[in-house]
Scaffold this active site. Structure first.
Site, PDB file in Angstrom:
ATOM      1  N   SER A  75      63.065  77.914  74.234  1.00 28.84           N
ATOM      2  CA  SER A  75      63.342  77.532  75.622  1.00 28.84           C
ATOM      3  C   SER A  75      62.509  76.330  76.016  1.00 28.84           C
ATOM      4  CB  SER A  75      62.985  78.728  76.512  1.00 28.84           C
ATOM      5  OG  SER A  75      62.857  78.333  77.854  1.00 28.84           O
ATOM      6  N   TYR A 134      56.488  85.750  79.380  1.00 30.72           N
ATOM      7  CA  TYR A 134      57.760  85.367  78.756  1.00 30.72           C
ATOM      8  C   TYR A 134      57.619  84.019  78.054  1.00 30.72           C
ATOM      9  CZ  TYR A 134      62.197  82.989  78.413  1.00 30.72           C
ATOM     10  OH  TYR A 134      63.241  82.237  77.944  1.00 30.72           O
ATOM     11  N   LYS A 142      57.766  82.719  73.758  1.00 29.20           N
ATOM     12  CA  LYS A 142      58.562  81.664  73.101  1.00 29.20           C
ATOM     13  C   LYS A 142      57.649  80.752  72.288  1.00 29.20           C
ATOM     14  CE  LYS A 142      62.589  83.008  74.375  1.00 29.20           C
ATOM     15  NZ  LYS A 142      63.482  83.624  73.391  1.00 29.20           N
TER      16      LYS A 142
HETATM   17  N1  UFG Z   1      66.902  79.085  92.370  1.00 30.94           N
HETATM   18  C1  UFG Z   1      67.136  79.176  93.726  1.00 30.94           C
HETATM   19  N2  UFG Z   1      67.669  80.328  94.208  1.00 30.94           N
HETATM   20  C2  UFG Z   1      67.978  81.381  93.405  1.00 30.94           C
HETATM   21  C3  UFG Z   1      67.747  81.267  92.016  1.00 30.94           C
HETATM   22  C4  UFG Z   1      67.193  80.105  91.532  1.00 30.94           C
HETATM   23  O1  UFG Z   1      66.853  78.251  94.490  1.00 30.94           O
HETATM   24  O2  UFG Z   1      68.453  82.400  93.911  1.00 30.94           O
HETATM   25  C5  UFG Z   1      66.306  77.844  91.859  1.00 30.94           C
HETATM   26  C6  UFG Z   1      65.021  78.080  91.124  1.00 30.94           C
HETATM   27  O3  UFG Z   1      63.940  78.218  92.007  1.00 30.94           O
HETATM   28  C7  UFG Z   1      64.966  76.850  90.238  1.00 30.94           C
HETATM   29  C8  UFG Z   1      66.433  76.603  89.892  1.00 30.94           C
HETATM   30  O4  UFG Z   1      67.182  77.287  90.890  1.00 30.94           O
HETATM   31  O5  UFG Z   1      64.482  75.764  90.961  1.00 30.94           O
HETATM   32  C9  UFG Z   1      66.835  77.142  88.547  1.00 30.94           C
HETATM   33  O6  UFG Z   1      66.397  78.483  88.480  1.00 30.94           O
HETATM   34  P1  UFG Z   1      66.869  79.496  87.331  1.00 30.94           P
HETATM   35  O7  UFG Z   1      66.187  80.807  87.600  1.00 30.94           O
HETATM   36  O8  UFG Z   1      68.352  79.494  87.210  1.00 30.94           O
HETATM   37  O9  UFG Z   1      66.328  78.817  86.026  1.00 30.94           O
HETATM   38  P2  UFG Z   1      64.817  78.444  85.614  1.00 30.94           P
HETATM   39  O10 UFG Z   1      64.818  76.972  85.425  1.00 30.94           O
HETATM   40  O11 UFG Z   1      63.814  79.033  86.490  1.00 30.94           O
HETATM   41  O12 UFG Z   1      64.733  79.262  84.274  1.00 30.94           O
HETATM   42  C10 UFG Z   1      64.973  78.694  83.070  1.00 30.94           C
HETATM   43  C11 UFG Z   1      65.425  79.789  82.078  1.00 30.94           C
HETATM   44  C12 UFG Z   1      64.310  80.743  81.830  1.00 30.94           C
HETATM   45  C13 UFG Z   1      63.053  80.007  81.494  1.00 30.94           C
HETATM   46  C14 UFG Z   1      62.707  78.996  82.555  1.00 30.94           C
HETATM   47  C15 UFG Z   1      61.474  78.237  82.236  1.00 30.94           C
HETATM   48  O13 UFG Z   1      66.544  80.486  82.610  1.00 30.94           O
HETATM   49  O14 UFG Z   1      64.680  81.564  80.749  1.00 30.94           O
HETATM   50  O15 UFG Z   1      63.785  78.099  82.683  1.00 30.94           O
HETATM   51  O16 UFG Z   1      61.180  77.290  83.179  1.00 30.94           O
HETATM   52  F1  UFG Z   1      61.999  80.828  81.406  1.00 30.94           F
END
Ligand code: UFG
Length: 346
Positions: free
Chosen positions: A134, A159, A163
């Protein structure tokens, strides 16, 4: 997809977590490319009906074994029987917040299962491995787009640490087992669904990730999307990610296997899998609403702990070395995600 008959010389590939989101799409692409996927999944975070979806796309049911990858005895028996060409290891937990609550679970399920699989592969002469890593290993990158040689950051969650540790374990195993070839694939943000609408993401409970939350909100299953902060130093104040269509991601796994097969062992290479484009949370929400002609009610909430501000991939290496690039854009992925969400409601 045209029905492809099994032949005895097809290369068997163990796909752990093959009933999951990325795993199921990869099973479809593997079969389409002439491999014989062998799914290993204990269905703890997926459902048996995913196998029906795969069967509907392929025209035949994939080989499936309900096994916990930490069950060394069962995994060994399977590898002894199947003598696979290699394995793609998806099976893992991936909720950042949960990993903070229960780190032992993440060490056991993520690092433990990889250790068991590598041991079994060594014993049974399976010498090709693709590992699901990731972009979390980069933390908040110092420069963007981020290249594969950017330093690993001190992981911000258990988590994320699993990785980093798993990548290290694969590298060490490649030194110990000279026949082993491995590719570490660092995914950015996988979204979307198979264009057939037959397989997609099945989040349990309230989704953590953005796109499933958006699709459920548009479907009326959730009242409002909460955008986690709009005061970041980005053009519209919301966080930026590299959203990649799951089918493009799945195809990269097939490409990785083919690439490894043409090269001598030992081999251990890491590749970014992204589109190379960054999109903000607000851009995702607005694009989703526009391309699907549906409303997504939202409100701005506080920042989410642990979010990086901006991360997107430099895809030069995966394009030039692996010969792979993403073919689908954000709008394609969001259309397919919505089609899947609507199918779920049927
Ligand atoms: N977000 C919102 N509202 C929500 C859900 C997410 O605003 O209800 C925002 C988050 O704060 C973030 C963006 O949307 O800014 C993307 O969030 P995600 O949870 O979809 O994805 P992430 O980038 O946080 O997560 C991804 C992978 C994980 C990994 C992570 C590491 O899905 O497995 O990157 O940074 F751990």
């Amino acid at each position: 997809m045209a029905k492809r008959l099994l032949s005895p010389d097809m290369k068997k590939v163990i796909v752990t977590g093959g009933a999951g989101f990325i795993g199921s799409h990869t099973v479809v692409e593997l079969a389409g490319a002439g491999y014989e996927p062998v799914i290993v999944d204990d269905l703890r975070n997926s459902e048996e009906r995913v196998l029906d979806g795969i069967a509907a796309i392929l025209g035949r049911r994939p080989s499936f074994h309900r096994i916990d990858c930490n069950d060394a005895e069962a995994l060994n028996a399977l590898l002894a029987r199947e003598t696979p060409h290699g394995a793609i290891h998806f099976a893992a937990d991936k909720a950042v917040g949960e990993s903070v609550e229960d780190p032992a679970k993440y060490f056991r399920n993520n690092i433990g299962t990889l250790a068991v699989l590598l041991g079994s592969m060594r014993e049974h002469g399976a010498h090709h491995l693709v590992f699901s890593s990731s972009c979390t290993v980069y933390g908040e990158p110092a420069t963007l787009p981020v290249t594969e040689d950017a330093p690993d950051q001190n992981a911000t969650s258990p988590y994320g640490y699993t990785k980093v540790a798993c990548e290290r374990l694969v590298r060490d195993q490649c030194i110990a087992v000279p026949e082993l070839k491995a590719v570490l694939l660092r995914y950015f943000n996988p979204i979307g669904a198979h264009p057939s609408g037959l397989i997609g993401e099945l989040p349990r409970g309230v989704p953590n990730n953005l796109v499933p939350y958006v699709t459920q909100t548009a479907a009326g299953l959730r009242g409002k999307l909460r955008i986690n902060g709009s005061d970041y130093e980005t053009p519209d104040g919301t966080c930026i990610r590299d959203y990649i269509h799951v089918v493009d991601l799945a195809k990269a796994h097939v490409r990785a296997l083919q690439w490894m097969e043409q090269r001598p062992a030992p081999l251990c290479e890491v590749f970014n899998l992204g589109t190379g484009r960054g999109n903000s949370v607000l851009e995702v929400v607005k694009t989703f609403a526009r391309v699907n002609d549906v409303e997504v009610p939202y409100e701005i909430g506080p920042r989410r702990a642990g979010d990086v501000v901006s991360v997107y991939a430099d895809t030069t290496k995966s394009r030039d070395v692996l010969g792979w690039k993403a073919e689908r854009n954000l709008a394609d992925a969001l259309r397919d995600a919505w089609r899947w969400q609507q199918r779920l409601a049927d």
